[in-house]
Design a protein around this motif. Structure first.
Motif, PDB file in Angstrom:
ATOM      1  N   PHE A  16       0.845  -1.200   0.000  1.00 22.41           N
ATOM      2  CA  PHE A  16       0.000   0.000   0.000  1.00 22.41           C
ATOM      3  C   PHE A  16       0.873   1.240   0.000  1.00 22.41           C
ATOM      4  O   PHE A  16       2.071   1.190   0.317  1.00 22.41           O
ATOM      5  N   VAL A  17       0.247   2.352  -0.367  1.00 20.39           N
ATOM      6  CA  VAL A  17       0.909   3.648  -0.358  1.00 20.39           C
ATOM      7  C   VAL A  17       0.035   4.621   0.422  1.00 20.39           C
ATOM      8  O   VAL A  17      -1.115   4.866   0.037  1.00 20.39           O
ATOM      9  N   PRO A  18       0.531   5.164   1.534  1.00 17.60           N
ATOM     10  CA  PRO A  18      -0.236   6.226   2.196  1.00 17.60           C
ATOM     11  C   PRO A  18      -0.173   7.501   1.369  1.00 17.60           C
ATOM     12  O   PRO A  18       0.905   7.884   0.890  1.00 17.60           O
ATOM     13  N   VAL A  19      -1.327   8.127   1.190  1.00 16.17           N
ATOM     14  CA  VAL A  19      -1.423   9.366   0.419  1.00 16.17           C
ATOM     15  C   VAL A  19      -2.114  10.401   1.290  1.00 16.17           C
ATOM     16  O   VAL A  19      -3.217  10.154   1.806  1.00 16.17           O
ATOM     17  N   VAL A  20      -1.478  11.542   1.476  1.00 16.05           N
ATOM     18  CA  VAL A  20      -2.033  12.602   2.316  1.00 16.05           C
ATOM     19  C   VAL A  20      -2.234  13.843   1.463  1.00 16.05           C
ATOM     20  O   VAL A  20      -1.312  14.296   0.773  1.00 16.05           O
ATOM     21  N   VAL A  21      -3.434  14.397   1.525  1.00 12.88           N
ATOM     22  CA  VAL A  21      -3.754  15.625   0.800  1.00 12.88           C
ATOM     23  C   VAL A  21      -3.518  16.808   1.736  1.00 12.88           C
ATOM     24  O   VAL A  21      -4.114  16.897   2.807  1.00 12.88           O
ATOM     25  N   GLY A  22      -2.635  17.709   1.326  1.00 14.77           N
ATOM     26  CA  GLY A  22      -2.289  18.859   2.155  1.00 14.77           C
ATOM     27  C   GLY A  22      -0.888  18.727   2.705  1.00 14.77           C
ATOM     28  O   GLY A  22      -0.447  17.618   3.015  1.00 14.77           O
ATOM     29  N   GLY A  23      -0.185  19.848   2.876  1.00 15.83           N
ATOM     30  CA  GLY A  23       1.224  19.779   3.231  1.00 15.83           C
ATOM     31  C   GLY A  23       1.606  20.521   4.489  1.00 15.83           C
ATOM     32  O   GLY A  23       2.696  21.083   4.564  1.00 15.83           O
ATOM     33  N   THR A  43       3.092   9.553   0.030  1.00 21.27           N
ATOM     34  CA  THR A  43       2.910  10.494  -1.066  1.00 21.27           C
ATOM     35  C   THR A  43       2.049  11.650  -0.578  1.00 21.27           C
ATOM     36  O   THR A  43       0.970  11.437  -0.022  1.00 21.27           O
ATOM     37  N   VAL A  44       2.533  12.862  -0.771  1.00 17.19           N
ATOM     38  CA  VAL A  44       1.832  14.069  -0.318  1.00 17.19           C
ATOM     39  C   VAL A  44       1.426  14.884  -1.534  1.00 17.19           C
ATOM     40  O   VAL A  44       2.253  15.155  -2.415  1.00 17.19           O
ATOM     41  N   ILE A  45       0.154  15.256  -1.596  1.00 18.46           N
ATOM     42  CA  ILE A  45      -0.380  16.034  -2.719  1.00 18.46           C
ATOM     43  C   ILE A  45      -0.648  17.457  -2.255  1.00 18.46           C
ATOM     44  O   ILE A  45      -1.428  17.683  -1.317  1.00 18.46           O
ATOM     45  N   THR A  46      -0.010  18.425  -2.904  1.00 21.46           N
ATOM     46  CA  THR A  46      -0.183  19.832  -2.579  1.00 21.46           C
ATOM     47  C   THR A  46      -0.178  20.655  -3.865  1.00 21.46           C
ATOM     48  O   THR A  46       0.205  20.163  -4.920  1.00 21.46           O
ATOM     49  N   ARG A  47      -0.581  21.915  -3.747  1.00 22.63           N
ATOM     50  CA  ARG A  47      -0.530  22.814  -4.903  1.00 22.63           C
ATOM     51  C   ARG A  47       0.919  23.194  -5.211  1.00 22.63           C
ATOM     52  O   ARG A  47       1.326  23.268  -6.354  1.00 22.63           O
ATOM     53  N   ALA A  48       1.668  23.495  -4.148  1.00 13.96           N
ATOM     54  CA  ALA A  48       3.111  23.739  -4.235  1.00 13.96           C
ATOM     55  C   ALA A  48       3.730  22.887  -3.131  1.00 13.96           C
ATOM     56  O   ALA A  48       3.025  22.132  -2.468  1.00 13.96           O
ATOM     57  N   ILE A  49       5.029  22.991  -2.919  1.00 15.69           N
ATOM     58  CA  ILE A  49       5.680  22.152  -1.912  1.00 15.69           C
ATOM     59  C   ILE A  49       6.083  23.035  -0.735  1.00 15.69           C
ATOM     60  O   ILE A  49       7.089  23.751  -0.807  1.00 15.69           O
ATOM     61  N   PRO A  50       5.329  23.019   0.363  1.00 17.30           N
ATOM     62  CA  PRO A  50       5.649  23.873   1.512  1.00 17.30           C
ATOM     63  C   PRO A  50       6.824  23.323   2.309  1.00 17.30           C
ATOM     64  O   PRO A  50       7.220  22.161   2.168  1.00 17.30           O
ATOM     65  N   SER A  51       7.386  24.175   3.172  1.00 17.08           N
ATOM     66  CA  SER A  51       8.588  23.807   3.907  1.00 17.08           C
ATOM     67  C   SER A  51       8.358  22.638   4.851  1.00 17.08           C
ATOM     68  O   SER A  51       9.299  21.907   5.173  1.00 17.08           O
ATOM     69  N   ALA A  52       7.117  22.421   5.287  1.00 12.64           N
ATOM     70  CA  ALA A  52       6.843  21.330   6.227  1.00 12.64           C
ATOM     71  C   ALA A  52       7.194  19.966   5.642  1.00 12.64           C
ATOM     72  O   ALA A  52       7.521  19.035   6.384  1.00 12.64           O
ATOM     73  N   VAL A  53       7.115  19.821   4.317  1.00  6.46           N
ATOM     74  CA  VAL A  53       7.378  18.526   3.679  1.00  6.46           C
ATOM     75  C   VAL A  53       8.513  18.582   2.668  1.00  6.46           C
ATOM     76  O   VAL A  53       8.889  17.552   2.114  1.00  6.46           O
ATOM     77  N   ARG A  54       9.075  19.752   2.443  1.00  9.77           N
ATOM     78  CA  ARG A  54      10.108  19.906   1.425  1.00  9.77           C
ATOM     79  C   ARG A  54      11.403  19.230   1.864  1.00  9.77           C
ATOM     80  O   ARG A  54      11.819  19.315   3.016  1.00  9.77           O
ATOM     81  N   GLY A  55      12.039  18.509   0.930  1.00  8.31           N
ATOM     82  CA  GLY A  55      13.337  17.925   1.203  1.00  8.31           C
ATOM     83  C   GLY A  55      13.308  16.698   2.081  1.00  8.31           C
ATOM     84  O   GLY A  55      14.350  16.262   2.570  1.00  8.31           O
ATOM     85  N   SER A  56      12.125  16.106   2.268  1.00 11.19           N
ATOM     86  CA  SER A  56      12.034  14.935   3.135  1.00 11.19           C
ATOM     87  C   SER A  56      12.363  13.664   2.372  1.00 11.19           C
ATOM     88  O   SER A  56      11.878  13.451   1.249  1.00 11.19           O
ATOM     89  N   ILE A  58      11.401  10.745   3.354  1.00 11.82           N
ATOM     90  CA  ILE A  58      10.330   9.766   3.596  1.00 11.82           C
ATOM     91  C   ILE A  58       9.036  10.172   2.901  1.00 11.82           C
ATOM     92  O   ILE A  58       8.001   9.532   3.100  1.00 11.82           O
ATOM     93  N   ILE A  59       9.101  11.215   2.074  1.00 13.11           N
ATOM     94  CA  ILE A  59       7.909  11.743   1.400  1.00 13.11           C
ATOM     95  C   ILE A  59       8.161  11.856  -0.096  1.00 13.11           C
ATOM     96  O   ILE A  59       9.232  12.287  -0.533  1.00 13.11           O
ATOM     97  N   ASP A  60       7.167  11.458  -0.867  1.00 13.50           N
ATOM     98  CA  ASP A  60       7.158  11.661  -2.314  1.00 13.50           C
ATOM     99  C   ASP A  60       6.195  12.806  -2.591  1.00 13.50           C
ATOM    100  O   ASP A  60       4.974  12.634  -2.511  1.00 13.50           O
ATOM    101  N   ASN A  61       6.723  13.984  -2.863  1.00 12.66           N
ATOM    102  CA  ASN A  61       5.884  15.161  -3.077  1.00 12.66           C
ATOM    103  C   ASN A  61       5.345  15.192  -4.502  1.00 12.66           C
ATOM    104  O   ASN A  61       6.096  15.065  -5.465  1.00 12.66           O
ATOM    105  N   ARG A  62       4.029  15.372  -4.612  1.00 14.57           N
ATOM    106  CA  ARG A  62       3.372  15.517  -5.914  1.00 14.57           C
ATOM    107  C   ARG A  62       2.553  16.806  -5.895  1.00 14.57           C
ATOM    108  O   ARG A  62       1.796  17.047  -4.945  1.00 14.57           O
TER     109      ARG A  62
END
Length: 424
Positions: A16-23, A43-56, A58-62
């Protein structure tokens, strides 16, 4: 950065893949917990990539620039599922607005995408503070004395409607998602009024900003932040309450836009809250996680329920730091189709840890109860403190920068908005 199999206490038998909407910050702490408990990236879905999840690591930013468009987001999620053949997508949100949207959308998502929340009508009903107050009264669950000021009530009639309540009063929007979407100067998530003139002024500002819903007006339970508690519960798909843990809040956010969000939590104990929550949840047929805000009245020790959040709370890190694998029940039940607590050791209650979103030195200023200060000092001496962005498996300068920026923001906001702790 996958964990080795021997280091994963609750690895899933189904890919499975956890997917979270919002960053925002709780998005990162969810990803951190998924990685620690189950050895998976989120996997994190956002409009842009905020600092809370940037450069992680353990996260695949989309990014999805038009994610507010339901058609666009549905297509985006199906494309994401295509990119992970043989996997289930476990779809989560961290804000009420997104929880409601995801539950409305789930009928359009195919079997590869699981949304582990109750159906939209129940979430909308329990998100409605008027309905929640009426439910508490019906079931004799302690709740602050409340009046509902409907949008069409004239200002002249408000005084009559509030007759019998004791000032000061607390003012909240009855429709939080609608209110959250508004942006205006001086916006307050929760308002406080010492008299009728002040209350009517707050109401007028909200109406002029575009809020057309009712207001929830409640008596204020005395005491400061240290009287607050959080309660997280898990109900299985049959609607039976299976687990819960209480957290003792030491400090809340005092930024007007975020006031009331817990920023520091240690283990809490309650003799009645879990049972009361169970009566509420089983009465309405709730499933999955719920998060309650409570306050202990210092006059008699009674625990008052304020509201139900239809999700893991923003402060769910207090569960992880205490050793509770709180995401594994979701995976067991909604991904693997097993009992949520099959082969899951949720761990004992513990007061050995502190979860601190705000800088820890702030607590020495704002925690005033002598016994609590003693507990806090002992925890700090043992070094048992969890900061949200400090994770040994996810190091890097952007992670360090995220924590530094967060601490600077809270330090500035407390200097502006909360100079002296409230104790009464």
């Amino acid at each position: 950065m996958p964990l080795s199999p021997s280091a994963v206490p609750s690895a899933s038998t189904v890919p499975f893949v956890p997917v979270v909407v919002g960053g925002d910050l709780p998005t990162y702490t969810l990803a951190r917990a998924f990685h620690a408990e189950l050895g998976v990236r989120t996997t994190v879905i956002t409009r842009a990539i905020p600092s809370a999840v940037r450069g992680s690591a353990i996260i695949d930013n989309r990014t999805c620039a038009q994610m507010d468009d339901e058609d666009v987001l549905v297509d985006f999620l199906h494309d994401l599922a295509d990119q992970h053949p043989g996997h289930i997508l476990l779809l989560l949100g961290t804000m009420d607005l997104w929880i409601e949207r995801l539950t409305v959308m789930k009928a359009r998502l195919d079997e590869r995408i699981v949304v582990p929340y109750p159906d939209a009508p129940l979430i909308e009903a329990m998100n409605d503070k008027q309905h929640f107050a009426e439910l508490c009264e019906e079931l004799d669950v302690a709740h602050p004395r409340t009046r509902i000021v409907e949008a069409d009530v004239s200002s002249k009639s408000v005084a009559e409607l509030l007759d019998g309540l004791t000032w000061p009063l607390v003012i909240k929007p009855a429709d939080p998602p609608a209110f959250h979407a508004l942006i205006y100067p001086g916006k307050q998530k929760v308002g406080f009024a010492d008299d009728l003139t002040e209350l009517l002024g707050l109401r007028r500002v909200m109406i002029e900003a575009g809020y057309s819903g009712a207001l929830v007006v409640q008596e204020r339970i005395p005491g400061g932040d240290e009287q607050m508690r959080v309660l997280t519960t898990y109900s299985d798909r049959e609607g039976a309450l299976r687990w819960g843990r209480t957290g003792h809040v030491l400090l809340e956010d005092h930024d007007p836009a975020w006031i009331g969000n817990p920023l520091a939590i240690i283990h809490g104990v309650s003799q009645t809250a879990l049972g009361e929550a169970g009566r509420l949840l089983e009465h309405v047929g709730w499933t999955g996680y719920a998060n309650f805000d409570l306050k202990v009245d210092p006059r008699d020790g009674r625990e008052y329920f304020f509201e139900l959040n239809p999700r893991l709370g923003r402060s769910h890190g207090y569960l992880q730091v205490a050793g509770h694998p709180f995401l594994t029940p979701y995976v067991r039940e909604y991904v693997e189709g097993r009992d949520p607590f099959d082969a899951v050791d949720m761990g004992a209650e513990s007061d050995d840890w502190l979860y601190a979103v705000a800088p820890v030195p702030l607590l020495t200023r704002y925690v005033t109860d002598p016994d609590t200060r003693g507990r806090l000092a002992a925890i700090r001496r043992r070094g048992r403190v969890m900061r949200p962005f400090v994770y040994a498996a996810d190091r890097g300068w952007e992670r360090s920068l995220a924590q530094i920026k967060s601490d600077a923001l809270f330090t500035r906001n407390f200097a502006r908005n909360y100079r002296k702790p409230v104790t009464t």
